[in-house]
Design a protein around this motif. Structure first.
Motif, short mmCIF file in Angstrom:
data_model
loop_
_atom_site.label_atom_id
_atom_site.label_comp_id
_atom_site.label_asym_id
_atom_site.label_seq_id
_atom_site.Cartn_x
_atom_site.Cartn_y
_atom_site.Cartn_z
N TRP A 1 42.14 34.76 33.22
CA TRP A 1 41.61 35.89 33.97
C TRP A 1 41.38 35.48 35.41
CZ3 TRP A 1 42.09 40.45 31.88
CH2 TRP A 1 42.09 40.58 30.48
N ALA A 2 41.64 36.42 36.32
CA ALA A 2 41.51 36.12 37.75
C ALA A 2 40.08 36.27 38.25
CB ALA A 2 42.43 37.04 38.56
N ASN A 3 39.24 36.99 37.50
CA ASN A 3 37.85 37.18 37.92
C ASN A 3 36.99 37.49 36.70
OD1 ASN A 3 37.97 40.18 37.51
ND2 ASN A 3 39.46 40.00 39.18
N LYS A 4 35.69 37.42 36.89
CA LYS A 4 34.77 37.63 35.77
C LYS A 4 34.78 39.06 35.25
CE LYS A 4 30.70 38.47 38.69
NZ LYS A 4 29.31 38.02 38.99
N TYR B 1 44.72 39.26 36.03
CA TYR B 1 44.89 37.93 35.42
C TYR B 1 46.10 37.23 36.06
CZ TYR B 1 48.22 40.79 32.73
OH TYR B 1 49.23 41.67 32.37
N TRP B 2 46.14 35.92 35.87
CA TRP B 2 47.27 35.13 36.37
C TRP B 2 48.30 35.02 35.25
CZ3 TRP B 2 48.12 33.80 41.29
CH2 TRP B 2 47.04 33.85 42.17
N ALA B 3 49.57 35.22 35.64
CA ALA B 3 50.63 35.23 34.63
C ALA B 3 51.91 34.61 35.16
CB ALA B 3 50.90 36.66 34.17
N TYR B 4 52.70 34.08 34.23
CA TYR B 4 54.04 33.59 34.54
C TYR B 4 55.04 34.65 34.09
CZ TYR B 4 52.02 28.95 35.24
OH TYR B 4 51.28 27.89 35.71
N ASP C 1 58.24 33.36 38.49
CA ASP C 1 57.13 33.54 39.42
C ASP C 1 55.80 33.32 38.69
OD1 ASP C 1 55.97 33.96 41.84
OD2 ASP C 1 56.48 36.09 42.00
N TYR C 2 54.78 33.08 39.49
CA TYR C 2 53.41 32.93 38.99
C TYR C 2 52.53 33.71 39.94
CZ TYR C 2 48.91 30.69 37.90
OH TYR C 2 47.60 30.44 37.56
N ARG C 3 51.93 34.79 39.44
CA ARG C 3 51.15 35.64 40.33
C ARG C 3 50.10 36.43 39.55
NH1 ARG C 3 55.18 40.69 41.91
NH2 ARG C 3 56.01 41.07 39.81
N GLU C 4 49.25 37.08 40.31
CA GLU C 4 48.16 37.87 39.73
C GLU C 4 48.69 39.24 39.31
OE1 GLU C 4 43.63 39.16 41.13
OE2 GLU C 4 44.72 37.56 42.18
N ARG C 5 48.42 39.62 38.06
CA ARG C 5 48.93 40.88 37.51
C ARG C 5 47.80 41.68 36.86
NH1 ARG C 5 53.13 42.81 39.42
NH2 ARG C 5 51.78 42.07 41.11
N ASP C 6 48.06 42.98 36.67
CA ASP C 6 47.10 43.83 35.96
C ASP C 6 47.79 44.68 34.90
OD1 ASP C 6 48.45 45.64 37.51
OD2 ASP C 6 46.68 46.44 38.54
N TYR C 7 48.98 44.26 34.49
CA TYR C 7 49.69 45.00 33.45
C TYR C 7 48.81 45.15 32.20
CZ TYR C 7 53.95 43.69 36.10
OH TYR C 7 54.90 43.50 37.07
N GLY C 8 48.77 46.36 31.68
CA GLY C 8 48.04 46.60 30.43
C GLY C 8 46.57 46.90 30.58
N LEU C 9 46.04 46.79 31.79
CA LEU C 9 44.60 47.00 31.97
C LEU C 9 44.25 48.45 32.30
CD1 LEU C 9 43.71 43.75 33.97
CD2 LEU C 9 43.43 44.21 31.53
N ASP C 10 45.22 49.20 32.77
CA ASP C 10 44.96 50.61 33.08
C ASP C 10 45.04 51.45 31.81
OD1 ASP C 10 44.70 50.03 35.75
OD2 ASP C 10 46.82 50.44 36.21
N SER C 11 44.22 52.47 31.76
CA SER C 11 44.24 53.38 30.61
C SER C 11 45.60 54.05 30.50
CB SER C 11 43.14 54.44 30.78
OG SER C 11 43.18 55.36 29.73
N GLY C 12 46.17 54.03 29.30
CA GLY C 12 47.46 54.66 29.08
C GLY C 12 48.65 53.78 29.44
#
Length: 218
Positions: free
Chosen positions: A176-179, A184-187, A196-207
């Motif tokens: 996780w990128a923050n508390k 989150y950080w992902a490959y 690539d290795y970067r910060e992502r938010d896939y799957g965190l949004d509703s729907g």
């Protein structure tokens, strides 16, 4: 003066002789009492034999040894699980994410036997058969199982298996990128770029069509 009279030069009187006799008698009595005390059973052990006492002393050590062995086994199992997850991340790094030496994205070409697309990259990190299943294949019960996003651990996957081969995608969760867990950080092996290795938010949004999955071999 010499002769037999020299032997009795300092004769003992009656009182001295009596005192010596009394001391000798007292010594015999004291020795007998000490021997009697030494032969009595220890109040803490009663009439237990030496073997029984020894067994009582050994038992706690055996119990402690069993507890230590059980704890070491649990730690070893935990270590094995964590090592498997760490190996996924270590393999992801072998494709040099975010550098000029990264593996370029391609659904046609391969790298060391694995397709150079997102699912081929993930298959490589999990040690699956070459060239690796596609994203839809990775969601099958043969390879993964669904979990909640909140349960993500290092090496787990976040996948969108819907759509076509140009819209489906999968990334490898690291941390996780923050508390607040808003990212989150992902490959990943992303289109038109590569590893690539970067910060992502896939799957965190509703729907969101992205779902969390746990590989069966982790």
């Amino acid at each position: 003066m010499k002769g037999k009279h020299a032997k009795n030069r300092f004769p003992l009187g009656p009182r001295a002789t009596g005192a010596l006799f009394g001391l000798a008698f007292f010594g015999v009595v004291a020795g007998t009492a000490q021997a009697s005390i030494g032969s009595e059973s220890d109040p803490g052990t009663g009439s237990r034999s030496g073997d029984q006492i020894a067994a009582m002393e050994v038992l706690p050590h055996k119990q402690k040894g069993a507890r230590d062995a059980s704890r070491e086994k649990a730690e070893a199992e935990k270590s094995t699980t964590m090592d498997a997850r760490s190996r996924v991340i270590a393999r992801a790094r072998t494709w040099n994410p975010g550098t000029d030496d990264r593996v370029r994205y391609s659904q046609v070409r391969s790298h060391n036997g694995y397709r150079a697309d997102c699912s081929g990259f993930v298959s490589m990190t999990l040690g699956l058969e070459k060239p690796g299943p596609n994203t839809q294949g990775l969601t099958s019960s043969r390879y993964t199982e669904r979990i909640d996003m909140d349960d993500l651990k290092k090496g787990d996957l976040v996948m969108d298996a819907q759509g076509t081969n140009t819209t489906r995608h999968v990334v490898i969760f690291e941390k996780w990128a923050n508390k607040d867990r808003t990212s989150y950080w992902a490959y990943e092996q992303r289109g038109r770029y590569g590893t690539d290795y970067r910060e992502r938010d896939y799957g965190l949004d509703s729907g969101s069509q992205y779902k969390a999955y746990r590989p069966k071999n982790l």
